[in-house]
Scaffold this motif. Structure first.
Motif, PDB file in Angstrom:
ATOM      1  N   ASP A  32      14.830  -4.986   7.829  1.00 22.01           N
ATOM      2  CA  ASP A  32      14.391  -6.331   8.201  1.00 22.01           C
ATOM      3  C   ASP A  32      13.380  -6.323   9.345  1.00 22.01           C
ATOM      4  N   THR A  33      13.079  -5.160   9.871  1.00 23.21           N
ATOM      5  CA  THR A  33      12.062  -5.064  10.911  1.00 23.21           C
ATOM      6  C   THR A  33      10.717  -5.503  10.343  1.00 23.21           C
ATOM      7  N   ALA A  34      10.120  -6.518  10.962  1.00 26.64           N
ATOM      8  CA  ALA A  34       8.880  -7.082  10.433  1.00 26.64           C
ATOM      9  C   ALA A  34       8.366  -8.155  11.381  1.00 26.64           C
ATOM     10  N   VAL A  35       7.129  -8.544  11.149  1.00 25.06           N
ATOM     11  CA  VAL A  35       6.611  -9.776  11.739  1.00 25.06           C
ATOM     12  C   VAL A  35       6.959 -10.909  10.785  1.00 25.06           C
ATOM     13  N   TYR A  36       7.582 -11.936  11.315  1.00 21.88           N
ATOM     14  CA  TYR A  36       8.010 -13.069  10.505  1.00 21.88           C
ATOM     15  C   TYR A  36       7.074 -14.251  10.759  1.00 21.88           C
ATOM     16  N   TYR A  37       6.544 -14.782   9.663  1.00 21.38           N
ATOM     17  CA  TYR A  37       5.636 -15.918   9.723  1.00 21.38           C
ATOM     18  C   TYR A  37       6.272 -17.141   9.074  1.00 21.38           C
ATOM     19  N   CYS A  38       6.061 -18.290   9.673  1.00 19.42           N
ATOM     20  CA  CYS A  38       6.337 -19.508   8.931  1.00 19.42           C
ATOM     21  C   CYS A  38       5.018 -19.952   8.308  1.00 19.42           C
ATOM     22  N   LEU A  55       8.541 -16.451  -5.279  1.00 16.41           N
ATOM     23  CA  LEU A  55       7.130 -16.194  -5.039  1.00 16.41           C
ATOM     24  C   LEU A  55       6.974 -14.706  -4.743  1.00 16.41           C
ATOM     25  N   THR A  56       5.944 -14.096  -5.278  1.00 20.06           N
ATOM     26  CA  THR A  56       5.774 -12.659  -5.075  1.00 20.06           C
ATOM     27  C   THR A  56       4.337 -12.307  -4.742  1.00 20.06           C
ATOM     28  N   PHE A  57       4.215 -11.323  -3.860  1.00 22.94           N
ATOM     29  CA  PHE A  57       2.923 -10.786  -3.468  1.00 22.94           C
ATOM     30  C   PHE A  57       2.714  -9.429  -4.133  1.00 22.94           C
ATOM     31  N   GLY A  58       1.456  -9.061  -4.298  1.00 20.23           N
ATOM     32  CA  GLY A  58       1.138  -7.699  -4.671  1.00 20.23           C
ATOM     33  C   GLY A  58       1.284  -6.791  -3.464  1.00 20.23           C
ATOM     34  N   GLY A  59       1.201  -5.488  -3.722  1.00 17.80           N
ATOM     35  CA  GLY A  59       1.387  -4.515  -2.658  1.00 17.80           C
ATOM     36  C   GLY A  59       0.205  -4.374  -1.726  1.00 17.80           C
ATOM     37  N   GLY A  60      -0.911  -4.991  -2.074  1.00 16.64           N
ATOM     38  CA  GLY A  60      -2.082  -4.961  -1.205  1.00 16.64           C
ATOM     39  C   GLY A  60      -3.096  -3.910  -1.595  1.00 16.64           C
ATOM     40  N   THR A  61      -4.341  -4.206  -1.309  1.00 18.17           N
ATOM     41  CA  THR A  61      -5.437  -3.236  -1.422  1.00 18.17           C
ATOM     42  C   THR A  61      -6.121  -3.163  -0.071  1.00 18.17           C
ATOM     43  N   LYS A  62      -6.180  -1.964   0.470  1.00 16.05           N
ATOM     44  CA  LYS A  62      -6.880  -1.765   1.732  1.00 16.05           C
ATOM     45  C   LYS A  62      -8.329  -1.429   1.445  1.00 16.05           C
ATOM     46  N   VAL A  63      -9.235  -2.229   1.969  1.00 20.54           N
ATOM     47  CA  VAL A  63     -10.665  -1.963   1.825  1.00 20.54           C
ATOM     48  C   VAL A  63     -11.125  -1.311   3.119  1.00 20.54           C
ATOM     49  N   GLU A  64     -11.531  -0.056   3.011  1.00 24.60           N
ATOM     50  CA  GLU A  64     -11.912   0.697   4.201  1.00 24.60           C
ATOM     51  C   GLU A  64     -13.364   1.111   4.130  1.00 24.60           C
ATOM     52  N   ILE A  65     -13.882   1.451   5.293  1.00 26.15           N
ATOM     53  CA  ILE A  65     -15.290   1.850   5.380  1.00 26.15           C
ATOM     54  C   ILE A  65     -15.454   3.267   4.859  1.00 26.15           C
ATOM     55  N   PRO A  98       6.205  -3.175   8.877  1.00 26.27           N
ATOM     56  CA  PRO A  98       5.243  -2.120   9.222  1.00 26.27           C
ATOM     57  C   PRO A  98       5.019  -1.189   8.044  1.00 26.27           C
ATOM     58  N   GLY A  99       3.759  -0.984   7.711  1.00 29.11           N
ATOM     59  CA  GLY A  99       3.418  -0.083   6.627  1.00 29.11           C
ATOM     60  C   GLY A  99       3.706  -0.627   5.243  1.00 29.11           C
ATOM     61  N   LYS A 100       4.130  -1.857   5.175  1.00 29.25           N
ATOM     62  CA  LYS A 100       4.433  -2.484   3.886  1.00 29.25           C
ATOM     63  C   LYS A 100       3.597  -3.738   3.700  1.00 29.25           C
ATOM     64  N   GLY A 101       3.805  -4.398   2.586  1.00 34.02           N
ATOM     65  CA  GLY A 101       3.036  -5.581   2.271  1.00 34.02           C
ATOM     66  C   GLY A 101       3.752  -6.864   2.638  1.00 34.02           C
ATOM     67  N   LEU A 102       3.077  -7.970   2.358  1.00 33.69           N
ATOM     68  CA  LEU A 102       3.669  -9.276   2.593  1.00 33.69           C
ATOM     69  C   LEU A 102       4.846  -9.512   1.649  1.00 33.69           C
ATOM     70  N   GLU A 103       5.865 -10.166   2.158  1.00 30.52           N
ATOM     71  CA  GLU A 103       7.041 -10.484   1.351  1.00 30.52           C
ATOM     72  C   GLU A 103       7.466 -11.916   1.646  1.00 30.52           C
ATOM     73  N   TRP A 104       7.419 -12.770   0.647  1.00 36.13           N
ATOM     74  CA  TRP A 104       7.968 -14.102   0.791  1.00 36.13           C
ATOM     75  C   TRP A 104       9.487 -13.981   0.854  1.00 36.13           C
ATOM     76  N   ILE A 105      10.156 -14.732   1.764  1.00 31.82           N
ATOM     77  CA  ILE A 105      11.588 -14.581   1.856  1.00 31.82           C
ATOM     78  C   ILE A 105      12.378 -15.882   1.694  1.00 31.82           C
ATOM     79  N   PRO A 124      -4.873  -6.567  11.201  1.00 33.03           N
ATOM     80  CA  PRO A 124      -3.826  -6.285  12.191  1.00 33.03           C
ATOM     81  C   PRO A 124      -3.796  -7.307  13.312  1.00 33.03           C
ATOM     82  N   GLY A 125      -2.591  -7.794  13.612  1.00 29.47           N
ATOM     83  CA  GLY A 125      -2.425  -8.719  14.718  1.00 29.47           C
ATOM     84  C   GLY A 125      -2.811 -10.145  14.430  1.00 29.47           C
TER      85      GLY A 125
END
Lengths: 107, 120
Positions: free
Chosen positions: B90-96, A96-106, B41-48, A40-41
């Protein structure tokens, strides 16, 4: 579009234990796969490219393997800073595509 | 040191527009292809979106094609994303993110991100 499926969605692990994360592609991506860590952040951090090539500064407790459609990220001896969300990304085909993610938690 | 700094995010109403910028330093910008990636928020990374060094090859994700336009100004070491017809999706943090070059499309270098919030 190549769909990347990560499993499990959440992995509960105790510090010091090993975590094994899976990433599956809907069609072959050869070895054109990267892994990222997201906290986060913070901007995502590249961990591996070419499926198993460790990025600069990535600790040796991290390892990547696989090719074609099946890939694995293994973290041996989890440390506190490793609890985060992990993503795989294929760069073999557009888009280009990403997976949905895996959260590794304690645990 | 490679640095990417995004700006231009903020609160915008549905249907509105916003233009994001990414200023690069620490490398020869005109020799690297560039990308935009977002994290909702609450979702994964998305290349755009992707743009090559000469702006001759551009790609978009289906989710933004026809609404977003990527561009670059090599003289200003800057990358842009014009976003129109925005929705709450489209609400998200946008990264270059910078390409690695030679057609290798993973991302070692990212900006810190800029938050776009679409809400009435």
């Amino acid at each position: 579009e190549i769909v990347m499926t990560q499993s499990p969605a959440t992995l509960s692990v105790s510090p010091g234990e090993r975590a094994t994360l899976s990433c599956r592609a809907s069609q072959s991506v050869s070895s054109n796969l990267a892994w990222y860590l997201e906290k986060p952040g913070q901007a995502p951090r590249l961990l591996f490219y070419a499926a198993s090539a460790r990025a600069t500064g990535v600790p040796a407790r991290f390892s990547g393997s696989g090719s074609g459609t099946e890939f694995t990220l293994t973290i041996s001896g989890l440390q506190s800073e490793d609890f985060a969300v992990y993503y795989c990304q294929q760069y073999n085909n557009w888009p280009l595509t990403f997976g949905g993610g895996t959260k590794v938690e304690i645990k | 040191e490679v640095q990417l700094v995004e700006s231009g995010g903020g609160l915008v109403q549905p249907g509105g527009s916003l233009r994001l910028s990414c200023t690069a330093s620490g490398f020869t910008f005109k020799t690297y292809s560039m990308n935009w990636v977002r994290l909702a928020p609450g979702k994964g990374l998305e290349w755009i979106s992707f743009i090559d060094v000469g702006t001759t090859t551009i790609h978009y994700a289906d989710s933004v094609r026809g609404r977003f336009t990527i561009s670059r100004d090599n003289a200003k070491n800057s990358l842009y994303l014009q976003m129109n017809s925005l929705t709450d999706e489209d609400t998200a943090v946008y990264y270059c993110a910078r390409d690695e070059g030679y057609g290798v499309r993973y991302f070692q270098y990212w900006g810190q991100g800029t938050l776009v919030t679409v809400s009435s």
